[in-house]
Design a protein around this motif. Structure first.
Motif, short mmCIF file in Angstrom:
data_model
loop_
_atom_site.label_atom_id
_atom_site.label_comp_id
_atom_site.label_asym_id
_atom_site.label_seq_id
_atom_site.Cartn_x
_atom_site.Cartn_y
_atom_site.Cartn_z
N MET A 1 2.48 -6.10 1.23
CA MET A 1 1.55 -5.73 2.28
C MET A 1 1.58 -4.21 2.46
O MET A 1 2.63 -3.61 2.47
N THR A 2 0.41 -3.65 2.60
CA THR A 2 0.31 -2.19 2.81
C THR A 2 0.37 -1.87 4.29
O THR A 2 -0.19 -2.58 5.11
N THR A 3 1.02 -0.76 4.56
CA THR A 3 1.15 -0.31 5.96
C THR A 3 0.01 0.65 6.29
O THR A 3 -0.69 1.15 5.41
N HIS A 5 0.32 3.62 7.33
CA HIS A 5 0.65 4.94 6.79
C HIS A 5 0.23 5.03 5.32
O HIS A 5 -0.31 6.06 4.89
N GLU A 6 0.47 3.99 4.56
CA GLU A 6 0.08 3.99 3.15
C GLU A 6 -1.44 4.04 2.99
O GLU A 6 -1.96 4.73 2.13
N LEU A 7 -2.15 3.34 3.85
CA LEU A 7 -3.61 3.38 3.80
C LEU A 7 -4.14 4.77 4.16
O LEU A 7 -5.09 5.27 3.54
N GLU A 9 -2.63 7.63 3.72
CA GLU A 9 -2.38 8.52 2.58
C GLU A 9 -3.33 8.24 1.43
O GLU A 9 -3.82 9.15 0.77
N ARG A 10 -3.62 6.95 1.17
CA ARG A 10 -4.49 6.58 0.07
C ARG A 10 -5.91 7.13 0.29
O ARG A 10 -6.55 7.60 -0.65
N TYR A 11 -6.42 7.08 1.52
CA TYR A 11 -7.79 7.47 1.80
C TYR A 11 -7.91 8.87 2.42
O TYR A 11 -8.97 9.26 2.91
#
Length: 128
Positions: A1-3, A5-7, A9-11
């Motif tokens: 599962m993505t957090t 914070h990771e989303l 950074e990704r976008y």
């Protein structure tokens, strides 16, 4: 599962969104301070004049009494005028007043006229 914070950074939704707001807020504060200082500086050198009265001496002169408020020690110049029944200017005089130790000073001026005046008043004053 993505957090979250990771989303972010990704976008590309990192702390960069705050930078324009910080710059805009800093500029707004600077503009408010600049306009405030200009207002204060203008009022510090302002001259306010008030008519106290006049007396028609004869057909060719009128005495005008007025007071002005100016910065302490500032030389002041005033334009004083005499008017006839139809509010036409029948005489005027530029008066130079040396700086004083007080903010307010009373002045008495005799204005020569070309016709009989019905009133006399101070038109304007400014720091010389």
């Amino acid at each position: 599962m993505t957090t979250a914070h990771e989303l972010d950074e990704r976008y590309g939704r990192t702390g960069r969104r705050r930078l324009p707001w910080i710059i805009g807020g800093t500029l707004a504060v600077a503009v408010i301070i600049a306009f405030g200082w200009m207002t204060v500086a203008t009022q510090m050198s302002a001259v306010d004049a008030d008519d106290l009265g006049f007396e028609v001496v004869d057909a060719h002169s009128v005495d005008v009494q007025f007071q002005f408020t100016a910065p302490i020690g500032a030389d002041v110049t005033c334009a004083v005028e005499a008017l006839d029944v139809e509010f036409g200017v029948v005489g005027w005089k530029i008066v130079d007043i040396a700086g004083a130790e007080h903010h307010t000073k009373g002045v008495h001026v005799r204005i020569p006229t070309v016709a009989e005046a019905t009133t006399g008043l101070v038109k304007t004053c400014w720091v010389a």
